[in-house]
Design an enzyme around this catalytic site. Structure first.
Site, PDB file in Angstrom:
ATOM      1  N   GLY A 247      37.696  14.926 -33.544  1.00 61.06           N
ATOM      2  CA  GLY A 247      37.638  13.512 -33.863  1.00 61.06           C
ATOM      3  C   GLY A 247      37.207  13.222 -35.291  1.00 61.06           C
ATOM      4  O   GLY A 247      36.832  14.108 -36.064  1.00 61.06           O
ATOM      5  N   HIS A 248      37.230  11.942 -35.621  1.00 58.08           N
ATOM      6  CA  HIS A 248      36.946  11.480 -36.980  1.00 58.08           C
ATOM      7  C   HIS A 248      35.486  11.719 -37.357  1.00 58.08           C
ATOM      8  O   HIS A 248      34.561  11.511 -36.573  1.00 58.08           O
ATOM      9  CB  HIS A 248      37.277   9.994 -37.114  1.00 58.08           C
ATOM     10  CG  HIS A 248      36.641   9.136 -36.060  1.00 58.08           C
ATOM     11  ND1 HIS A 248      35.375   8.614 -36.181  1.00 58.08           N
ATOM     12  CD2 HIS A 248      37.096   8.715 -34.860  1.00 58.08           C
ATOM     13  CE1 HIS A 248      35.078   7.898 -35.123  1.00 58.08           C
ATOM     14  NE2 HIS A 248      36.107   7.951 -34.286  1.00 58.08           N
ATOM     15  N   GLY A 249      35.296  12.216 -38.575  1.00 59.13           N
ATOM     16  CA  GLY A 249      33.950  12.409 -39.093  1.00 59.13           C
ATOM     17  C   GLY A 249      33.214  13.627 -38.587  1.00 59.13           C
ATOM     18  O   GLY A 249      32.031  13.803 -38.876  1.00 59.13           O
ATOM     19  N   GLY A 267      31.956  12.181 -35.237  1.00 60.67           N
ATOM     20  CA  GLY A 267      30.606  12.264 -35.755  1.00 60.67           C
ATOM     21  C   GLY A 267      29.794  13.445 -35.296  1.00 60.67           C
ATOM     22  O   GLY A 267      28.638  13.597 -35.707  1.00 60.67           O
TER      23      GLY A 267
END
Length: 347
Positions: A247-249, A267
């Site tokens: 996922g993002h980050g 995250g």
């Protein structure tokens, strides 16, 4: 290739040649598993390998063995050529490079490729049919770009990378040296970011980028999302299996290994040398310490300490999970005992 020739090559590698048997020097045409190998094929065994018993019936022509006397004696009795290595699995990997040398495509650009005039393709790079390379993207030297690859605008690909058929690199993605992106993998796709409003979900623009450090390998069908701001970073030397979602980050350390169907939510922070087995799930913003291991189907919702081995859902220390699993199998018997105690207890 003669077995003796192969061993001369392997002794310069990292597998640690101890010694090799003299006198037997079969011609090798390939390699196979021990139970399927023929007299013209190479195989290997490790210490305590479950296939040890199969050695007595195998038709293998040559073996790479550990320093284990019963295996050495059995190979000698059967007249099988062998060499002893500190790490026979690594020796076998190095042998496969010799027995099955890769054919590198010519360093040329196929006429059907579409390359923006402001893109740069480095020397020695091969670009296959129907490849698309966007504005401002830069490919380093000696890369291989297979058919159907799509490279969006402002992507940077380091020297010696290989992009397999139909891989996609979204805008702003950064690949270090020696990265491999396998077929249908997507690097830098939009992160799953939406803001709830009274009118429904409002899309959060994903303006960040994905960075793959040197030597990262991405399996088929894997997706690595970019964040709304900042970056998603995969540490150097990390190996990612097929069908993994990152996922993002997310940030990962160096030298991690993620098996198929792992899902890492936005995250999350993954340390160096972490191993996530098949179908492990990591919740958003979870922190996994260096060298931690999560067994198959583990669900990580909190923090995992460095070096810890976890299992289960939610993930708990592996030893505790084994005790819980053992207890779970006894629940019907325990329930029966409780019913009997209740029946026999005066009210």
């Amino acid at each position: 290739m003669r077995f003796s020739t192969l061993i001369k090559v392997l002794q310069t590698g990292d597998a640690g040649l101890r010694w090799s048997q003299a006198g037997l020097d079969p011609w090798l045409e390939g390699a196979a598993s021990l139970d399927q190998a023929s007299a013209a094929q190479l195989s290997f065994l490790e210490k305590g390998n479950a296939l040890t018993a199969a050695l007595g019936a195998s038709g293998v022509g040559a073996l790479l063995l550990p320093d284990q006397q019963d295996l050495i004696d059995l190979a000698s009795q059967r007249g099988i050529a062998f060499a002893v290595f500190a790490d026979p699995r690594l020796a076998f990997a190095e042998a496969l490079d010799q027995l099955y040398p890769r054919r590198r495509p010519l360093a040329e650009i196929h006429p059907s490729a579409v390359i923006d005039e402001r893109a740069v393709v480095g020397p020695g790079t091969a670009v296959g049919p129907r490849v698309c390379i966007g504005e401002g993207s830069r490919l380093g030297a000696d890369c291989i770009v297979h058919p159907g690859v799509v490279i969006y605008d402002d992507v940077v690909v380091g020297d010696g990378c290989e992009l397999h058929a139909n891989a996609v690199l979204h805008p702003g993605s950064r690949l270090g040296r020696g990265c491999v992106v396998n077929s249908n993998a997507v690097v830098g796709s939009e992160g799953f970011g939406f803001v709830p409003t009274a009118k429904g979900w409002r899309k959060m623009p994903q303006t960040g980028q994905v960075v793959l450090e040197d030597g990262v390998e991405v399996g088929c069908g894997t997706t690595i999302d970019r964040p709304s701001v900042g970056e998603t970073r995969i540490g150097a030397g990390t190996k990612i299996d097929n069908l993994v979602q990152i996922g993002h980050g997310v940030t990962t350390g160096r030298g991690c290994a993620f098996a198929s169907q792992v899902g890492i939510a936005g995250g999350a922070r993954i340390g160096h040398g972490v191993i996530l087995a098949g179908q492990v799930g990591v919740a958003n913003r979870a922190v996994v310490g260096d060298r931690a291991i999560a067994s198959s189907k583990s669900g990580i919702h909190g923090d995992v300490a460095p070096g810890e081995v976890v299992s289960g859902f939610p993930a708990i220390p592996n030893r505790l999970w084994l005790r819980c699993a053992n207890t779970f199998s006894k629940l019907p018997e325990m329930a029966k005992t409780l019913r009997e105690l209740k029946r026999d207890t005066p009210q």
